[in-house]
Design a protein around this motif. Structure first.
Motif, PDB file in Angstrom:
ATOM      1  N   LEU A 256      50.601  32.458  35.568  1.00  0.00           N
ATOM      2  CA  LEU A 256      49.262  33.027  35.724  1.00  0.00           C
ATOM      3  C   LEU A 256      49.385  34.528  35.963  1.00  0.00           C
ATOM      4  O   LEU A 256      50.423  35.018  36.411  1.00  0.00           O
ATOM      5  CB  LEU A 256      48.537  32.358  36.891  1.00  0.00           C
ATOM      6  CG  LEU A 256      48.230  30.873  36.703  1.00  0.00           C
ATOM      7  CD1 LEU A 256      47.740  30.266  38.014  1.00  0.00           C
ATOM      8  CD2 LEU A 256      47.200  30.670  35.609  1.00  0.00           C
ATOM      9  N   GLN A 257      48.317  35.247  35.673  1.00  0.00           N
ATOM     10  CA  GLN A 257      48.321  36.683  35.885  1.00  0.00           C
ATOM     11  C   GLN A 257      48.271  36.989  37.382  1.00  0.00           C
ATOM     12  O   GLN A 257      47.641  36.262  38.143  1.00  0.00           O
ATOM     13  CB  GLN A 257      47.122  37.311  35.183  1.00  0.00           C
ATOM     14  CG  GLN A 257      47.163  37.095  33.674  1.00  0.00           C
ATOM     15  CD  GLN A 257      45.939  37.619  33.007  1.00  0.00           C
ATOM     16  OE1 GLN A 257      45.736  38.831  32.950  1.00  0.00           O
ATOM     17  NE2 GLN A 257      45.100  36.724  32.520  1.00  0.00           N
ATOM     18  N   THR A 258      48.931  38.047  37.775  1.00  0.00           N
ATOM     19  CA  THR A 258      48.909  38.478  39.169  1.00  0.00           C
ATOM     20  C   THR A 258      47.861  39.575  39.303  1.00  0.00           C
ATOM     21  O   THR A 258      48.029  40.668  38.778  1.00  0.00           O
ATOM     22  CB  THR A 258      50.288  38.994  39.611  1.00  0.00           C
ATOM     23  OG1 THR A 258      51.244  37.956  39.394  1.00  0.00           O
ATOM     24  CG2 THR A 258      50.287  39.383  41.072  1.00  0.00           C
ATOM     25  N   ILE A 259      46.787  39.257  39.987  1.00  0.00           N
ATOM     26  CA  ILE A 259      45.674  40.192  40.173  1.00  0.00           C
ATOM     27  C   ILE A 259      45.433  40.309  41.668  1.00  0.00           C
ATOM     28  O   ILE A 259      45.333  39.292  42.361  1.00  0.00           O
ATOM     29  CB  ILE A 259      44.412  39.686  39.435  1.00  0.00           C
ATOM     30  CG1 ILE A 259      44.685  39.685  37.924  1.00  0.00           C
ATOM     31  CG2 ILE A 259      43.202  40.541  39.776  1.00  0.00           C
ATOM     32  CD1 ILE A 259      43.584  39.128  37.076  1.00  0.00           C
ATOM     33  N   PRO A 260      45.355  41.538  42.208  1.00  0.00           N
ATOM     34  CA  PRO A 260      45.184  41.703  43.654  1.00  0.00           C
ATOM     35  C   PRO A 260      43.978  40.931  44.183  1.00  0.00           C
ATOM     36  O   PRO A 260      42.939  40.829  43.534  1.00  0.00           O
ATOM     37  CB  PRO A 260      44.984  43.206  43.822  1.00  0.00           C
ATOM     38  CG  PRO A 260      45.658  43.794  42.627  1.00  0.00           C
ATOM     39  CD  PRO A 260      45.431  42.815  41.511  1.00  0.00           C
ATOM     40  N   GLY A 261      44.162  40.369  45.361  1.00  0.00           N
ATOM     41  CA  GLY A 261      43.092  39.592  45.993  1.00  0.00           C
ATOM     42  C   GLY A 261      43.687  38.637  46.997  1.00  0.00           C
ATOM     43  O   GLY A 261      44.779  38.866  47.513  1.00  0.00           O
ATOM     44  N   LEU A 262      43.012  37.537  47.247  1.00  0.00           N
ATOM     45  CA  LEU A 262      43.489  36.557  48.218  1.00  0.00           C
ATOM     46  C   LEU A 262      44.668  35.743  47.710  1.00  0.00           C
ATOM     47  O   LEU A 262      45.270  34.978  48.440  1.00  0.00           O
ATOM     48  CB  LEU A 262      42.349  35.607  48.597  1.00  0.00           C
ATOM     49  CG  LEU A 262      41.240  36.220  49.441  1.00  0.00           C
ATOM     50  CD1 LEU A 262      40.123  35.211  49.658  1.00  0.00           C
ATOM     51  CD2 LEU A 262      41.782  36.707  50.766  1.00  0.00           C
ATOM     52  N   GLY A 263      45.004  35.884  46.458  1.00  0.00           N
ATOM     53  CA  GLY A 263      46.080  35.137  45.838  1.00  0.00           C
ATOM     54  C   GLY A 263      45.764  34.948  44.377  1.00  0.00           C
ATOM     55  O   GLY A 263      44.649  35.233  43.929  1.00  0.00           O
ATOM     56  N   THR A 264      46.735  34.485  43.603  1.00  0.00           N
ATOM     57  CA  THR A 264      46.488  34.323  42.174  1.00  0.00           C
ATOM     58  C   THR A 264      46.978  32.977  41.651  1.00  0.00           C
ATOM     59  O   THR A 264      47.060  32.773  40.448  1.00  0.00           O
ATOM     60  CB  THR A 264      47.135  35.468  41.369  1.00  0.00           C
ATOM     61  OG1 THR A 264      48.498  35.591  41.751  1.00  0.00           O
ATOM     62  CG2 THR A 264      46.435  36.776  41.620  1.00  0.00           C
ATOM     63  N   ASP A 265      47.297  32.046  42.535  1.00  0.00           N
ATOM     64  CA  ASP A 265      47.647  30.693  42.100  1.00  0.00           C
ATOM     65  C   ASP A 265      46.375  29.914  41.810  1.00  0.00           C
ATOM     66  O   ASP A 265      45.289  30.258  42.284  1.00  0.00           O
ATOM     67  CB  ASP A 265      48.459  29.968  43.173  1.00  0.00           C
ATOM     68  CG  ASP A 265      49.897  29.752  42.736  1.00  0.00           C
ATOM     69  OD1 ASP A 265      50.108  29.420  41.560  1.00  0.00           O
ATOM     70  OD2 ASP A 265      50.794  29.916  43.573  1.00  0.00           O
ATOM     71  N   ALA A 266      46.509  28.849  41.055  1.00  0.00           N
ATOM     72  CA  ALA A 266      45.362  28.007  40.741  1.00  0.00           C
ATOM     73  C   ALA A 266      44.916  27.265  41.992  1.00  0.00           C
ATOM     74  O   ALA A 266      45.713  26.618  42.654  1.00  0.00           O
ATOM     75  CB  ALA A 266      45.728  27.018  39.639  1.00  0.00           C
ATOM     76  N   HIS A 267      43.638  27.358  42.299  1.00  0.00           N
ATOM     77  CA  HIS A 267      43.073  26.547  43.379  1.00  0.00           C
ATOM     78  C   HIS A 267      42.592  25.228  42.810  1.00  0.00           C
ATOM     79  O   HIS A 267      42.887  24.165  43.340  1.00  0.00           O
ATOM     80  CB  HIS A 267      41.923  27.287  44.055  1.00  0.00           C
ATOM     81  CG  HIS A 267      41.368  26.560  45.225  1.00  0.00           C
ATOM     82  ND1 HIS A 267      40.458  25.537  45.112  1.00  0.00           N
ATOM     83  CD2 HIS A 267      41.608  26.696  46.553  1.00  0.00           C
ATOM     84  CE1 HIS A 267      40.162  25.074  46.295  1.00  0.00           C
ATOM     85  NE2 HIS A 267      40.846  25.753  47.205  1.00  0.00           N
ATOM     86  N   ASP A 268      41.855  25.306  41.709  1.00  0.00           N
ATOM     87  CA  ASP A 268      41.388  24.123  40.996  1.00  0.00           C
ATOM     88  C   ASP A 268      41.373  24.410  39.504  1.00  0.00           C
ATOM     89  O   ASP A 268      41.201  25.555  39.087  1.00  0.00           O
ATOM     90  CB  ASP A 268      39.981  23.715  41.444  1.00  0.00           C
ATOM     91  CG  ASP A 268      39.988  22.911  42.724  1.00  0.00           C
ATOM     92  OD1 ASP A 268      40.725  21.915  42.775  1.00  0.00           O
ATOM     93  OD2 ASP A 268      39.268  23.279  43.667  1.00  0.00           O
TER      94      ASP A 268
ATOM     95  N   LEU B  10      54.571  34.689  44.909  1.00  0.00           N
ATOM     96  CA  LEU B  10      54.779  35.939  44.178  1.00  0.00           C
ATOM     97  C   LEU B  10      54.826  35.725  42.670  1.00  0.00           C
ATOM     98  O   LEU B  10      54.664  36.673  41.903  1.00  0.00           O
ATOM     99  CB  LEU B  10      56.083  36.614  44.652  1.00  0.00           C
ATOM    100  CG  LEU B  10      56.111  36.977  46.135  1.00  0.00           C
ATOM    101  CD1 LEU B  10      57.471  37.550  46.509  1.00  0.00           C
ATOM    102  CD2 LEU B  10      54.992  37.940  46.494  1.00  0.00           C
ATOM    103  N   LEU B  11      55.069  34.500  42.240  1.00  0.00           N
ATOM    104  CA  LEU B  11      55.107  34.174  40.815  1.00  0.00           C
ATOM    105  C   LEU B  11      54.150  33.017  40.546  1.00  0.00           C
ATOM    106  O   LEU B  11      54.572  31.871  40.358  1.00  0.00           O
ATOM    107  CB  LEU B  11      56.537  33.807  40.388  1.00  0.00           C
ATOM    108  CG  LEU B  11      57.589  34.905  40.557  1.00  0.00           C
ATOM    109  CD1 LEU B  11      58.979  34.347  40.320  1.00  0.00           C
ATOM    110  CD2 LEU B  11      57.307  36.061  39.605  1.00  0.00           C
ATOM    111  N   PRO B  12      52.843  33.282  40.539  1.00  0.00           N
ATOM    112  CA  PRO B  12      51.873  32.195  40.399  1.00  0.00           C
ATOM    113  C   PRO B  12      51.994  31.491  39.052  1.00  0.00           C
ATOM    114  O   PRO B  12      52.210  32.125  38.018  1.00  0.00           O
ATOM    115  CB  PRO B  12      50.524  32.913  40.524  1.00  0.00           C
ATOM    116  CG  PRO B  12      50.800  34.319  40.130  1.00  0.00           C
ATOM    117  CD  PRO B  12      52.211  34.597  40.570  1.00  0.00           C
TER     118      PRO B  12
END
Length: 198
Positions: free
Chosen positions: A131-143, A108-110
């Motif tokens: 990071l910004q929270t933008i609707p989608g599959l998630g907003t954490d860094a993948h890479d 909830l707090l990426p």
């Protein structure tokens, strides 16, 4: 190493060649892992569920050895307040690691945990970049990918991309955000230069 691991990062420090990689959570090859055994001999406490980051000296490729292990937000040796490590990216200076969290779709707090490895034997989280929270599959860094000079970071944050000014790697600043509805998952983001022939 016998663990489910993220991308291997190779870097040089003080004439040594080091590699860093994250042990992602939820894997079962853990019991026979040489890295885990070495970490426990050093008094560190990696666990199968939490994962963490290993730094290994490979200056002599025929005799690699563990330098340190740390976890993000889990276990007795944990640093910061994140959700484990899905992947890690070493800044070109070789003095900082940016952590991509493991629980990519439930945070909830990426954020990106910034780990100071100036003293490679005693890593410490020195900042958490929201990071910004933008609707989608998630907003954490993948890479995360750094420019070769280390002044920019390109963050694939699943639902979008973020470009950071990393001139001061311990204190990044947001430069811009890219949201593209035609992309379902931002898995990787890199620097690109286009020469305009006009």
């Amino acid at each position: 190493c016998g663990v489910g691991q993220g991308d291997v990062q190779i870097f040089r420090r003080d004439g040594r060649v080091l590699v860093s990689y994250a042990q992602d959570d939820g894997y079962t090859l853990y019991s026979s892992s040489q890295c885990v055994k070495e970490a426990r001999k050093m008094g560190l406490s990696p666990t199968a569920d939490d994962g963490g980051t290993y730094i290994i000296d490979v200056t002599d490729p025929s005799a690699p050895f563990l330098v340190t292990f740390y976890a993000i937000g889990a276990g007795s040796n944990a640093l910061g307040s994140g959700l484990g490590s899905h992947n890690t990216t070493v800044h070109p200076s070789g003095k900082y690691i940016y952590n991509s969290n493991a629980d990519l779709m439930t945070d909830l707090l990426p954020s990106i945990e910034i780990v100071d490895i100036s003293d490679v034997h005693h890593p410490k989280v020195v900042n958490e970049f929201a990071l910004q929270t933008i609707p989608g599959l998630g907003t954490d860094a993948h890479d995360i990918t750094f420019s070769p000079d280390g002044k920019r970071a390109y963050v694939a944050a699943l639902s979008h991309g973020e470009i950071l000014d990393t001139s001061d790697p311990a204190h990044p600043k947001l430069i811009g955000t890219v949201v593209d509805p035609t992309l379902n998952v931002w898995h990787q983001m890199e620097e690109l230069t286009v020469d305009d022939p006009a």
